[in-house]
Design an enzyme around this catalytic site. Sequence first.
Site: not given
Ligand code: PSU
Length: 308
Positions: A25, A159
């Site tokens: 990603e 997390k």
């Molecule tokens: N968790 C991490 N680092 C990140 C993300 C999640 O430790 O950079 C990013 C990933 O791309 C995940 C996104 O898909 O955050 C989720 O965002 P949201 O909670 O807005 O769906």
Amino acid sequence: MKEYLKIHPDVAKALQEKRPVVALESTIIAHGMPYPENLDMVNRVEAIIQDEGAVPATIAIIDGFIHVGLSKDSLEMLAKSDQIMKISKRDIAYATSQKKHGATTVSATMLIAEMVGIKVFATGGIGGVHRYAEQTFDISRDLEELASCDVAVVSAGAKAILDLPKTLEYLETKGVEVIGYQTDRLPAFYTRDSHYPVDYRLDEPLAIARLMDAKWSLGLKGGLVIANPIPEPYSIQSSWINEKIESALQEANALQIKGKETTPFLLSKVKELTKGESLKSNLELVYNNARLAAQIASSYATITQSKG
Ligand code: PSU
Ligand code: MN
């Protein structure tokens, strides 16, 4: 579809020859980590995947084109610019039609991986059900794409900025297996153990590849969560990190941070409150996930090649 897609020749060739490919990603680059650590991270991740005999395919939207496999210039642009959209499913059509730059989250990366036939994807942590979701309704799109795309996602769990038990419940409802790699319990990103059990423990990449093959050969649509604990030396003591996470959540609440801003805000706040310790751990767990993902992709390629 082809008019919007640019598949890097190395990736296209590997897919055609059924060799192992690992999707990556780009939100983690543009919104998950600061520059220059983010650029070092992606370069190292790609090298780890190559060392394991697989082809890395970092996914992002550049000038409105969906790229699968990025040039060094594009990686650098994503790492440096503050004009990069955070792309979930609902943002893809806007970004492509308006010729924007966008970094794909787990959800959008899974969708695109499925479009081009990549079965294994490495990341840091998946999105999930946010804490207090009963008030905010904030549930990551990642969980929906895990429910529907045939892609195995290797992560260090989710997390503790999230509500882990609710995330597990949601995954159960959606029929997504949570597989612990060499662990019986869900890792919690910065820490090895959340105390919540995974559905199944598998200790070998080949066993995971066999499960993927069984699932998809049976037509059971959807992805899997492969939960890979952070290596012990980089694991952060859970009471300490949870205290920092709690402060970050309170600050997000006070500042009324909402929607797609929430996760990037919490990540950078936790980094600040831990004086960079969280970032160090974040980097190491991503490397660990990249290695396992490449091993799983290699095992899976062996299985599919043997089937002809
Ligand atoms: N968790 C991490 N680092 C990140 C993300 C999640 O430790 O950079 C990013 C990933 O791309 C995940 C996104 O898909 O955050 C989720 O965002 P949201 O909670 O807005 O769906
Ligand atoms: Mn959200």
